[in-house]
Design an enzyme around this catalytic site. Structure first.
Site, PDB file in Angstrom:
ATOM      1  N   PRO A   1     -52.151 -20.972  22.489  1.00 40.18           N
ATOM      2  CA  PRO A   1     -52.182 -22.220  23.270  1.00 40.18           C
ATOM      3  C   PRO A   1     -53.424 -22.286  24.150  1.00 40.18           C
ATOM      4  CG  PRO A   1     -49.994 -21.225  23.345  1.00 40.18           C
ATOM      5  CD  PRO A   1     -50.900 -20.215  22.702  1.00 40.18           C
TER       6      PRO A   1
ATOM      7  N   GLY B   1     -54.885 -15.389  12.352  1.00 39.60           N
ATOM      8  CA  GLY B   1     -53.942 -16.463  12.056  1.00 39.60           C
ATOM      9  C   GLY B   1     -53.033 -16.835  13.209  1.00 39.60           C
TER      10      GLY B   1
ATOM     11  N   HIS C   1     -60.549  -5.543  29.865  1.00 41.22           N
ATOM     12  CA  HIS C   1     -60.771  -6.409  31.013  1.00 41.22           C
ATOM     13  C   HIS C   1     -62.246  -6.510  31.369  1.00 41.22           C
ATOM     14  CE1 HIS C   1     -58.378  -8.036  34.669  1.00 41.22           C
ATOM     15  NE2 HIS C   1     -59.502  -8.711  34.528  1.00 41.22           N
TER      16      HIS C   1
ATOM     17  N   TYR D   1     -53.700  -6.737  37.858  1.00 43.86           N
ATOM     18  CA  TYR D   1     -53.066  -7.706  38.736  1.00 43.86           C
ATOM     19  C   TYR D   1     -51.876  -7.112  39.487  1.00 43.86           C
ATOM     20  CZ  TYR D   1     -55.791 -10.987  35.867  1.00 43.86           C
ATOM     21  OH  TYR D   1     -56.801 -11.638  35.196  1.00 43.86           O
TER      22      TYR D   1
ATOM     23  N   GLY E   1     -53.209 -22.077  29.557  1.00 46.66           N
ATOM     24  CA  GLY E   1     -52.515 -20.855  29.942  1.00 46.66           C
ATOM     25  C   GLY E   1     -52.278 -20.799  31.438  1.00 46.66           C
ATOM     26  N   PHE E   2     -51.292 -19.988  31.841  1.00 46.05           N
ATOM     27  CA  PHE E   2     -50.987 -19.784  33.256  1.00 46.05           C
ATOM     28  C   PHE E   2     -51.528 -18.418  33.645  1.00 46.05           C
ATOM     29  CE2 PHE E   2     -48.192 -18.294  36.722  1.00 46.05           C
ATOM     30  CZ  PHE E   2     -48.394 -19.330  37.632  1.00 46.05           C
ATOM     31  N   GLY E   3     -52.534 -18.400  34.511  1.00 47.79           N
ATOM     32  CA  GLY E   3     -53.123 -17.148  34.966  1.00 47.79           C
ATOM     33  C   GLY E   3     -52.277 -16.519  36.059  1.00 47.79           C
TER      34      GLY E   3
END
Length: 234
Positions: free
Chosen positions: A101, A97, A196, A133, A104-106
């Site tokens: 969005p 549910g 990942h 990262y 997205g900002f990677g």
């Protein structure tokens, strides 16, 4: 297009002119499309070939239906069109549910301070992060600064995703990776936590992401998945 019938005459929306074609010669029918001399049937290709070779035939076709669009009358006037704005969806609903969005900002290779804050200020509400990262502490700091900048900036309005890497897929290591991610991001919870890469690597081995790796045979994907489900339950 006009449709001429004994009971009524109707006009199509394109403004074509009324023409009564009933029983009239249909002069632009292919003149080669008729029987061969002496009643011998010909194939479509033979008839077309004869036409291309210059044989003349009198057109005998008639049309008993509506006039072809725009034929035999003034060119139809273009009708004004109304452009209806279409709102593209900005999110998708996951199986539990939660709305995610689409944009997205990677944060991969984002090491310059201020970029995450700028993305949030521009309206981005989806941050894609990962332990691999090595910048989740910076992302968390800029998220906190953005939340503190205005009362309408709320953590719950930002969808935050992170990932556990291949060498932390054993259940006890997975939890440690998750807890460090939460601590670095300082966001209280994650909206999405992913594996990942599906291959498990032996922790502490000299694994080269672009070269040789040592696969971990002491953990299964099911065990990893169950450990992640327990994080949700807890």
């Amino acid at each position: 297009l006009f449709i001429n019938s004994p009971s009524r005459t109707e006009m199509a929306q394109d403004g074509s002119q009324e023409i009564n074609w009933a029983g009239q010669p249909f002069s632009f029918l292919p003149k080669w499309h008729q029987a061969a001399p002496h009643g011998q049937p010909q194939s479509y290709g033979q008839q077309r070939q004869q036409h291309q070779q210059g044989r003349k035939h009198a057109g005998t076709g008639t049309w008993d239906g509506p006039a072809p669009k725009g034929f035999g009358g003034p060119a139809a006037q273009e009708q004004p069109t109304t452009t209806v704005p279409v709102r593209e969806p900005d999110s998708v609903r996951l199986s539990n549910g939660t709305l995610m969005p689409i944009l997205g900002f990677g944060t991969f290779q984002v090491m310059q301070p201020g970029l995450v804050r700028k993305a949030l200020d521009c309206g981005c509400r989806h941050l894609d992060c990962a332990a691999l990262y090595f910048n989740e502490d910076m992302v968390g700091k800029e998220l906190a600064e953005w939340v503190a900048a205005a009362p309408e900036n709320r953590r719950e309005d930002v969808f935050i995703c992170s990932k556990v890497f291949c060498d932390h897929l054993r259940p006890e290591l997975l939890r440690k990776s998750f807890e460090k991610t939460l601590s670095d991001l300082g966001c209280g919870y994650l909206d999405l936590f992913l594996i990942h890469w599906p291959d498990a690597w032996v922790p502490g081995a000299k694994n080269d992401f672009l070269g040789e790796v040592t696969l971990d045979t002491e953990v299964t994907r099911e065990q990893t998945w169950r450990a992640m489900e327990k994080l949700v339950d807890d």
